[in-house]
Design a protein around this motif. Structure first.
Motif, PDB file in Angstrom:
ATOM      1  N   CYS A  28       0.874  -1.020  -0.650  1.00  0.00           N
ATOM      2  CA  CYS A  28      -0.113  -0.387   0.333  1.00  0.00           C
ATOM      3  C   CYS A  28       0.814   1.072   0.346  1.00  0.00           C
ATOM      4  N   LEU A  29       1.818   1.160   0.226  1.00  0.00           N
ATOM      5  CA  LEU A  29       2.927   2.696   1.052  1.00  0.00           C
ATOM      6  C   LEU A  29       3.454   2.956  -0.720  1.00  0.00           C
ATOM      7  N   ILE A  30       4.062   2.144  -1.193  1.00  0.00           N
ATOM      8  CA  ILE A  30       4.921   1.343  -2.247  1.00  0.00           C
ATOM      9  C   ILE A  30       3.992   2.588  -3.643  1.00  0.00           C
ATOM     10  N   ARG A  31       2.580   1.885  -3.252  1.00  0.00           N
ATOM     11  CA  ARG A  31       1.451   2.486  -4.336  1.00  0.00           C
ATOM     12  C   ARG A  31       1.886   4.212  -4.058  1.00  0.00           C
ATOM     13  N   GLU A  32       1.086   4.138  -2.827  1.00  0.00           N
ATOM     14  CA  GLU A  32      -0.051   5.281  -2.411  1.00  0.00           C
ATOM     15  C   GLU A  32       1.355   6.786  -2.276  1.00  0.00           C
ATOM     16  N   LEU A  33       2.596   5.791  -1.931  1.00  0.00           N
ATOM     17  CA  LEU A  33       4.096   7.241  -2.351  1.00  0.00           C
ATOM     18  C   LEU A  33       3.880   7.222  -3.985  1.00  0.00           C
ATOM     19  N   ASP A  34       4.086   6.667  -4.719  1.00  0.00           N
ATOM     20  CA  ASP A  34       3.512   6.805  -6.368  1.00  0.00           C
ATOM     21  C   ASP A  34       3.160   7.563  -6.486  1.00  0.00           C
ATOM     22  N   GLU A  35       1.435   7.412  -6.259  1.00  0.00           N
ATOM     23  CA  GLU A  35       0.647   8.043  -6.178  1.00  0.00           C
ATOM     24  C   GLU A  35       0.651   9.741  -6.174  1.00  0.00           C
ATOM     25  N   GLU A  36       0.722   9.816  -4.869  1.00  0.00           N
ATOM     26  CA  GLU A  36       0.871  10.911  -3.681  1.00  0.00           C
ATOM     27  C   GLU A  36       1.582  12.174  -4.056  1.00  0.00           C
ATOM     28  N   LEU A  37       3.092  11.310  -4.280  1.00  0.00           N
ATOM     29  CA  LEU A  37       4.335  11.895  -4.620  1.00  0.00           C
ATOM     30  C   LEU A  37       4.997  11.918  -5.394  1.00  0.00           C
ATOM     31  N   GLY A  38       4.661  10.591  -6.049  1.00  0.00           N
ATOM     32  CA  GLY A  38       5.614  10.801  -7.161  1.00  0.00           C
ATOM     33  C   GLY A  38       7.001  10.134  -7.035  1.00  0.00           C
ATOM     34  N   ILE A  39       7.117   9.389  -5.732  1.00  0.00           N
ATOM     35  CA  ILE A  39       8.667   8.722  -5.069  1.00  0.00           C
ATOM     36  C   ILE A  39       8.462   7.215  -5.537  1.00  0.00           C
ATOM     37  N   ARG A  40       9.470   6.842  -5.481  1.00  0.00           N
ATOM     38  CA  ARG A  40       9.194   4.732  -5.741  1.00  0.00           C
ATOM     39  C   ARG A  40      10.589   4.583  -4.272  1.00  0.00           C
ATOM     40  N   VAL A  41       9.782   3.550  -4.159  1.00  0.00           N
ATOM     41  CA  VAL A  41      10.149   3.128  -2.944  1.00  0.00           C
ATOM     42  C   VAL A  41       9.981   1.882  -2.128  1.00  0.00           C
ATOM     43  N   THR A  42      10.582   0.988  -2.136  1.00  0.00           N
ATOM     44  CA  THR A  42      10.920  -0.735  -2.068  1.00  0.00           C
ATOM     45  C   THR A  42      10.738  -1.126  -0.814  1.00  0.00           C
ATOM     46  N   LYS A  43      10.854  -2.554  -1.051  1.00  0.00           N
ATOM     47  CA  LYS A  43       9.958  -2.694   0.531  1.00  0.00           C
ATOM     48  C   LYS A  43      10.881  -2.695   1.589  1.00  0.00           C
ATOM     49  N   SER A  44      12.765  -2.827   1.108  1.00  0.00           N
ATOM     50  CA  SER A  44      13.791  -2.775   2.164  1.00  0.00           C
ATOM     51  C   SER A  44      13.574  -1.448   3.163  1.00  0.00           C
ATOM     52  N   CYS A  45      13.344  -0.214   1.734  1.00  0.00           N
ATOM     53  CA  CYS A  45      13.840   0.888   2.617  1.00  0.00           C
ATOM     54  C   CYS A  45      12.447   1.576   3.471  1.00  0.00           C
ATOM     55  N   LEU A  46      11.680   0.161   3.857  1.00  0.00           N
ATOM     56  CA  LEU A  46      10.595   0.844   4.563  1.00  0.00           C
ATOM     57  C   LEU A  46      11.167   0.247   6.364  1.00  0.00           C
ATOM     58  N   ALA A  47      10.678   0.893   7.062  1.00  0.00           N
ATOM     59  CA  ALA A  47      11.337   0.206   8.788  1.00  0.00           C
ATOM     60  C   ALA A  47       9.733   0.403   9.422  1.00  0.00           C
ATOM     61  N   PRO A  48       9.555  -0.376   9.989  1.00  0.00           N
ATOM     62  CA  PRO A  48       8.194  -0.468  10.819  1.00  0.00           C
ATOM     63  C   PRO A  48       8.931   0.356  12.009  1.00  0.00           C
ATOM     64  N   PHE A  49       8.180   1.660  12.543  1.00  0.00           N
ATOM     65  CA  PHE A  49       8.402   2.092  13.774  1.00  0.00           C
ATOM     66  C   PHE A  49       7.208   2.024  14.433  1.00  0.00           C
ATOM     67  N   VAL A  50       6.014   2.761  14.664  1.00  0.00           N
ATOM     68  CA  VAL A  50       4.768   2.744  15.771  1.00  0.00           C
ATOM     69  C   VAL A  50       3.811   2.602  15.171  1.00  0.00           C
ATOM     70  N   PHE A  51       2.975   2.535  15.523  1.00  0.00           N
ATOM     71  CA  PHE A  51       1.188   2.689  15.077  1.00  0.00           C
ATOM     72  C   PHE A  51       0.443   3.007  16.035  1.00  0.00           C
TER      73      PHE A  51
END
Length: 134
Positions: free
Chosen positions: A51-74
């Motif tokens: 979801c984040l990979i998709r949303e960040l591309d749609e909302e901000l025009g940036i590309r993120v890979t799963k390996s760069c996503l660090a779970p933090f808090v909720f």
């Protein structure tokens, strides 16, 4: 009475100066004018990371890979018509320059200054965690 659960994935993009990207909700949307972390609703069958990979591309025009996503808090917050569960991921690496494709404005803000920006009730408690980390 049981309320429906809404799963939303959000990101704290952190630049080399330790600033966090926040986005201003556009007019015509619920909570318009408030500042939030980028992200969006997790679709059926979708993981929060996808979801984040998709949303960040749609909302901000940036590309993120799963390996760069660090779970933090909720965040877990009860709104009037639903209960929101929102994992927040830290992201320090991405491709492209964030631009406001779906938001009114973007701002890079030091964590100690995030309180100066009005946020939705679910986003606001996450600020203290970011202040302690960065």
């Amino acid at each position: 009475m049981t309320k429906p659960m809404l799963l939303v994935a959000a990101a704290a993009l952190i630049d080399v100066d330790g600033r966090v990207l926040i986005c201003q909700r556009p007019e015509g949307k619920q909570l318009a004018g408030l500042w939030e972390f980028p992200g969006g609703k997790v679709e059926p069958g979708e993981t929060p990371e996808a979801c984040l990979i998709r949303e960040l591309d749609e909302e901000l025009g940036i590309r993120v890979t799963k390996s760069c996503l660090a779970p933090f808090v909720f965040a877990s917050h009860e709104y009037e018509g639903f209960h929101l569960l929102m994992p927040l991921y830290l992201i320090r690496r991405w491709d492209g320059q964030p631009s406001a494709k779906e938001h009114k404005a973007l701002a890079w803000v030091k964590p100690v200054k995030l309180d100066d920006y009005p946020m939705p009730p679910a986003d606001a408690p996450l600020v203290a965690w970011l202040r302690d980390l960065i």
